[in-house]
Design an enzyme around this catalytic site. Structure first.
Site, short mmCIF file in Angstrom:
data_model
loop_
_atom_site.label_atom_id
_atom_site.label_comp_id
_atom_site.label_asym_id
_atom_site.label_seq_id
_atom_site.Cartn_x
_atom_site.Cartn_y
_atom_site.Cartn_z
NE ARG A 125 34.49 -39.16 88.75
CZ ARG A 125 35.48 -39.69 88.05
NH1 ARG A 125 35.97 -40.88 88.40
NH2 ARG A 125 35.98 -39.08 87.01
CG HIS A 166 40.87 -42.25 93.23
ND1 HIS A 166 39.99 -41.24 93.49
CD2 HIS A 166 40.81 -42.46 91.88
CE1 HIS A 166 39.41 -40.84 92.35
NE2 HIS A 166 39.89 -41.58 91.37
#
Length: 314
Positions: free
Chosen positions: A229, A277
């Protein structure tokens, strides 16, 4: 059962897959004109990054199925009712992808590919490269959940000494991974991690955990891999650690702001590798199957897998 569906970025394939897998359930596209014609009949939702007003009229909602392993986007959602059960994906094909990503970063560090890349840019025939032995390249995985332990185990199968850290004690799945836990185990864990992989859940306790204090406990010249994250990382502290040589490089897949702004200094830093990502993506067939199996379990009065504790955040 009426199930409301919204997955940001879906072109209709995921929605269609759910309708084929659950033909006895009415799966409603939130983007359709009649999505909320009868909101009182909607008892479940399947979501990824739902809009702020997604939950506003869902008075009968009981379960929310996250089309992801991480649920911080839901726990921080302003409209999610407190009494609703959140159920997340467990793996769904992501552990193999994540292990491949972490192994790529480990090899980049071990074989000093950053140095060789710089030499290429300078048209320099650089042979002053000392290969690090696999057995001397310690890999530490922050996070010992289902995903973290599978990644740690897969990396260990390649001959690396691998350790894992979590806040509470966890058993080693097959003896290949050295286990550490709690604050008292963190320093020893970090001291043996030439490569650090962060796969922690995002909670208030882990937000900003990748910071100056942690970096200083790693061996000098260590390498950071963060596919977990973005909010785990203190950006300024990473840049300082790289410029001082405390860290030799970083492979980053997630960021506090996504897409990463074009003006962010990470883009131009020679020791940072950026990926958008993509370290591990939920595979449609596995993800749909897992969520559908949980919906069917609830239909039978059984307990689903992947129920999230709001207190712990995962």
């Amino acid at each position: 059962m009426s199930i409301l569906f919204f997955c940001q970025g879906d072109d209709g394939q995921v929605l269609q897959a759910f309708r084929q897998r659950l033909p006895d359930h009415d799966i409603i596209d939130w983007n359709s004109a009649s999505a909320l014609a009868a909101p009182e009949k909607i008892t479940a939702a399947i979501v990824w990054m739902p809009p702020d007003d997604f939950f506003d009229k869902l008075v009968a909602l009981q379960q929310v199925y996250a089309f992801s392993a991480g649920v911080d986007h839901l726990l921080q959602h302003p409209g999610l009712p407190e009494e609703v059960t959140i159920i997340r994906l467990q793996d769904a094909g992501m552990s193999q992808q994540m292990a491949e990503y972490a192994l790529y970063g480990t090899l980049h560090y071990q074989r000093q590919m950053g140095m060789l890349r710089k030499a290429q840019q300078d048209a320099e025939w650089c042979r002053d490269v000392k290969v690090r032995a696999t057995a001397d390249t310690g890999v530490g995985v922050l996070g010992a959940g289902a995903l973290g332990l599978q990644v740690a185990t897969k990396i260990a199968l390649n001959g690396y000494p691998v350790s894992s850290w979590s806040r509470s004690a966890r058993p080693s799945p097959d003896g290949r991974v050295s286990m550490f836990h709690a604050e008292e185990g963190l320093s020893e864990f970090l001291a043996g991690s030439q490569v650090l992989v962060c796969l922690l859940p995002l909670t208030e306790a882990t937000r900003g955990i990748l910071n100056r204090q942690l970096f200083e406990q790693l061996p000098r010249g260590a390498f950071l891999i963060n596919p977990g994250r973005g909010d785990h990382l203190n950006d300024t502290d990473l840049l300082t650690a790289l410029d001082s040589g405390q860290l030799s490089g970083a492979l980053l897949d997630v960021f506090s702001t996504e897409p990463l702004p074009a003006t962010h200094p990470f883009w131009q830093h020679p020791d940072i590798i950026i990926t958008p990502h993509v370290a591990a993506q939920s595979l449609t067939e596995e993800s749909v199957g897992q969520i559908a199996a949980n919906i069917e379990a609830i239909d039978r009065g059984e307990t689903p897998s992947g129920v999230v504790s709001r207190q712990s955040g995962y």
